[in-house]
Scaffold this active site. Structure first.
Site, PDB file in Angstrom:
ATOM      1  N   SER A  78       1.475   1.651  10.014  1.00 34.22           N
ATOM      2  CA  SER A  78       0.261   2.267  10.533  1.00 34.22           C
ATOM      3  C   SER A  78       0.421   2.494  12.036  1.00 34.22           C
ATOM      4  O   SER A  78       1.319   3.206  12.450  1.00 34.22           O
ATOM      5  CB  SER A  78      -0.956   1.401  10.191  1.00 34.22           C
ATOM      6  OG  SER A  78      -2.148   2.119  10.371  1.00 34.22           O
ATOM      7  N   ASP A  81      -3.834   8.477   1.381  1.00 33.90           N
ATOM      8  CA  ASP A  81      -4.140   7.656   2.549  1.00 33.90           C
ATOM      9  C   ASP A  81      -5.172   8.376   3.416  1.00 33.90           C
ATOM     10  O   ASP A  81      -4.946   9.501   3.871  1.00 33.90           O
ATOM     11  CB  ASP A  81      -2.860   7.389   3.345  1.00 33.90           C
ATOM     12  CG  ASP A  81      -3.051   6.360   4.449  1.00 33.90           C
ATOM     13  OD1 ASP A  81      -4.202   6.084   4.837  1.00 33.90           O
ATOM     14  OD2 ASP A  81      -2.039   5.831   4.938  1.00 33.90           O
ATOM     15  N   HIS A 106      -3.780   3.631   1.910  1.00 37.62           N
ATOM     16  CA  HIS A 106      -3.154   3.138   3.131  1.00 37.62           C
ATOM     17  C   HIS A 106      -2.327   1.876   2.885  1.00 37.62           C
ATOM     18  O   HIS A 106      -1.325   1.654   3.555  1.00 37.62           O
ATOM     19  CB  HIS A 106      -4.245   2.854   4.173  1.00 37.62           C
ATOM     20  CG  HIS A 106      -3.722   2.645   5.551  1.00 37.62           C
ATOM     21  ND1 HIS A 106      -3.041   3.621   6.245  1.00 37.62           N
ATOM     22  CD2 HIS A 106      -3.778   1.567   6.388  1.00 37.62           C
ATOM     23  CE1 HIS A 106      -2.710   3.159   7.444  1.00 37.62           C
ATOM     24  NE2 HIS A 106      -3.144   1.923   7.551  1.00 37.62           N
TER      25      HIS A 106
END
Length: 689
Positions: A538, A624, A661
């Site tokens: 991320s 995501d 995610h």
């Protein structure tokens, strides 16, 4: 070996502040475009082919994670009302089931108790779904209902499911597209829940009557400021609802009785830079705030509105400390904080007034944090302690005696913590700042310049990368890998200033800190110069992309998980999820030319050069919401086109077509994904079995 697929180029000009960037791969943004899907599938096929030689290692690592997991296991029960609540896992099943039982004392977590009731079984709910996740669950105050949010695509938008625990009947499944945040009214007739806007900002709190028409749901609060999110929580005694409105720098809190149409009271109107959180504590409020101190303090205030200047200090952060939160019980409070870069808990006893705080002892280089403790009348509380090499142990701490006792230590088959060591080291950044590192390795390993290593980092949002146990890490240590956590600026390990010095126009400190950590490992002999790998996800994936450009010669291989690598394009588009709220983290390049130039100088996609890069594996998910798949897709396409790597340093993209995610759902899928990433890195640093 075949070559990677070559995508078409469609020039797309992005012009801001007199600067034009031509992006040939912006056309990939539409995930419904068949040409985009074909390209992603072609990249997946190429990645599978390149990684064929790692299949045996992948299977070995997966098997090791499985062998070090007690698949039939039970969580530590926690008490709420007359019931004890817990979860179970089962061998061969990917998800947990959730249960409760009535008992005078905490039941043995490893023994099935007569009279158990099933709340819900995630395995049954996930049947027939490629993806399954929940937004957590909440029990109604009268113990009749369980409410949970269900996501079957990975986009983190949930269907609200309410069922009768006694009968198992689903009584309501009418609220669709809910966000995070789920709380009950005190009368058990209504549920408060959050909603997100098109930019996936939590902007509303609604109330729904159980069994009612969602068209009749009432708006409780709407946050109009795009910099702010709002969410709802219940007080531990169940009497209050707390509505938190928060940006990266500023907050505003409302409290209201936990009823459908309770009157809202603003504790203190938002004031730029005033960051505070509220915890109802009987006849007063406990408030964690930064009015006087960068690293916060705990104060008391009367129930209702008050001026921050009138809040009465209860516990003040000293030099080297950072107060993060407070949990209020009837006769004590627990303060979650950091001291010397490590987690810490302090207890403040309460009689007629608050007493002196004391520290709950924790282990060196370990992490301590509260678990679920919903009973306000409790005289003890549960917490968990873990480290990289120590499996989680749940303790119960008695505030009456001041002693902690073990409730349950996680059983890890085929593992002896005595075979491993962990230690603290310090790297020196470009500006002289000392960067803490946490190392773990097999006992007896020496820093002789021959070892493989994996350096992990994050460094954003004031999120701390604290040590925790994972069976997959042990597979690395057993192969001679030195595993290192880099506690770099932008995280919260060393206090608010640590965060402030790794964001906005100081963001590059995050990247140079990580490079300094790599240099320390190489120069000190802990890791061989051609055997260091890196991993981050991320915002940590942004870190991976930036260090690949700025200091890629230190690394043999990089694993970038859902990486935020087209940062400038994203932060320039207010219509995209999270963008406006992120301006207090990265800066506002849309309106500010200085921020634009600064972000452009480090945004990974725009700084790919014609040079040799580390071997890179980027993993992403089509659904995501937080970091769109297009960012790693564009980045890898440009790297494959531009980098001068030989075939022994491949640059790869793997996209999960039904996931979010956090990647694929279910523990077995997660183990497989971890095994794939780690086998890629291990092979690159010369470990092939």
């Amino acid at each position: 070996m075949t070559m990677p697929p070559v995508p078409k180029k469609v020039p797309h000009n992005r012009t801001f502040h007199g600067d034009t960037f031509t992006d040939p791969y912006e056309w990939m943004r539409d995930k419904t475009d068949p040409e985009v899907l074909d390209y992603l599938n072609a990249q997946n096929a190429y990645t599978d082919e390149v990684l064929t030689d790692t299949k045996d290692l992948q299977k070995a690592i997966f098997g090791e994670i499985k062998s070090r997991t007690k698949e039939d296991d039970t969580s530590v029960p926690f008490k709420k009302g007359q019931w004890w609540y817990f979860s179970r896992t089962y061998e061969g099943k990917a998800y947990s089931s959730y249960h409760r039982v009535q008992a005078d004392q905490r039941p043995d977590p490893d023994v099935v108790t007569e009279g158990e009731q099933l709340l819900f079984d995630s395995n049954a709910l996930a049947e027939g779904q490629e993806f399954f996740s929940t937004a957590g669950y909440d029990i109604s105050p009268d113990g009749t209902y369980v409410a949970l949010g269900i996501d079957v695509s990975g986009d983190e938008r949930f269907t609200l499911r309410i069922s009768n625990i006694e009968t198992g009947e689903v009584v309501d499944e009418s609220v669709l597209g809910a966000g995070y945040g789920l709380e009950w009214s005190a009368d058990s007739r209504h549920v408060f829940y959050g909603r997100v806007d098109d930019a996936w900002r939590s902007h509303q709190v609604w109330v729904h009557e159980v069994g009612g028409d969602p068209e009749q749901d009432e708006l409780v609060y709407e946050e109009a400021d795009e910099l702010f999110n709002v969410w709802v929580e219940s007080s531990r005694d169940g009497q209050w609802l707390v509505l938190h409105s928060q940006s990266r720098l500023t907050s505003e809190v409302r409290i209201m009785p936990a009823v459908k149409s309770g009157e809202q009271t603003v504790v203190s109107p938002r004031r730029q830079g005033l960051d505070y959180a509220v915890e109802p504590a009987g006849n007063e409020l406990l408030i964690v705030h930064n009015l006087h101190r960068t690293d916060f303090e705990v104060a008391t205030a009367p129930i209702g509105s008050s001026e921050p200047e009138s809040w009465r200090p209860l516990l003040v952060a000293e030099e080297g400390e950072r107060i993060e939160g407070v949990s209020a019980f009837d006769t004590f409070a627990v303060v979650s904080m950091r001291s010397g870069g490590q987690t810490q808990m302090r207890v403040i006893p309460r009689g007629e007034d608050w007493g002196e705080a004391y520290v709950v002892p924790g282990g060196e280089l370990s992490t301590v944090e509260l678990t679920s403790n919903p009973e306000s009348a409790a005289t003890s509380f549960d917490y968990v302690q873990t480290s990289i090499i120590q499996p989680p142990t749940v303790y119960s701490h008695s505030v009456t005696t001041g002693e902690s006792t073990v409730v349950k230590a996680r059983e890890v088959p085929n593992y002896d913590s005595g075979n491993y060591e962990t230690r603290r080291e310090w790297a020196t950044a470009e500006d002289g700042t000392r960067i803490p590192l946490t190392l773990a390795y097999r006992k007896g390993l020496e820093p002789d310049g021959s070892n493989p290593g994996l350096l992990y980092g994050y460094g954003s949002y004031e999120i701390s990368t604290d040590p925790s146990f994972g069976p997959g890490i042990i597979s690395l240590l057993d192969r001679g890998v030195v595993f290192t956590l880099a506690h770099i600026r932008g995280g919260g390990e060393m206090g608010r200033a640590w965060y402030d010095n790794g964001k906005m126009l100081s963001k590059k400190n995050t990247f140079t800190d990580f490079i300094a950590a790599a240099d320390f490992l190489l120069d000190s002999g802990w890791v061989a110069r051609d055997r260091l790998a890196a991993e981050g996800g991320s915002a940590g994936g942004l870190l991976m992309g930036a260090v690949a450009n700025m200091g890629g010669d230190r690394f043999r291989a990089i694993s970038a998980i859902v990486p935020f690598v087209d940062a400038l394009t994203t932060i320039l588009d207010p219509s995209l999820p999270l963008t406006v709220g992120e301006w207090e983290e990265w800066g506002d390049p849309y309106h500010d030319a200085e921020v634009y130039e600064y972000m452009k100088s480090y945004s990974p996609y725009e700084n790919v050069e014609e040079k040799e890069y580390p071997a890179i594996l980027a993993t992403t998910s089509l659904n995501d919401t937080r970091v769109f798949f297009v960012e790693p897709a564009k980045w890898i396409s440009k790297l494959q086109e531009t980098a001068t790597n030989e075939s022994d340093r491949p640059i790869l993209l793997k996209t999960e077509m039904v996931a979010g995610h956090g990647g694929r759902s279910g523990r077995y899928n997660a183990w497989e994904d971890q095994a794939l990433r780690r086998s890629f890195l291990l092979t690159q640093v010369g470990v092939r079995q």
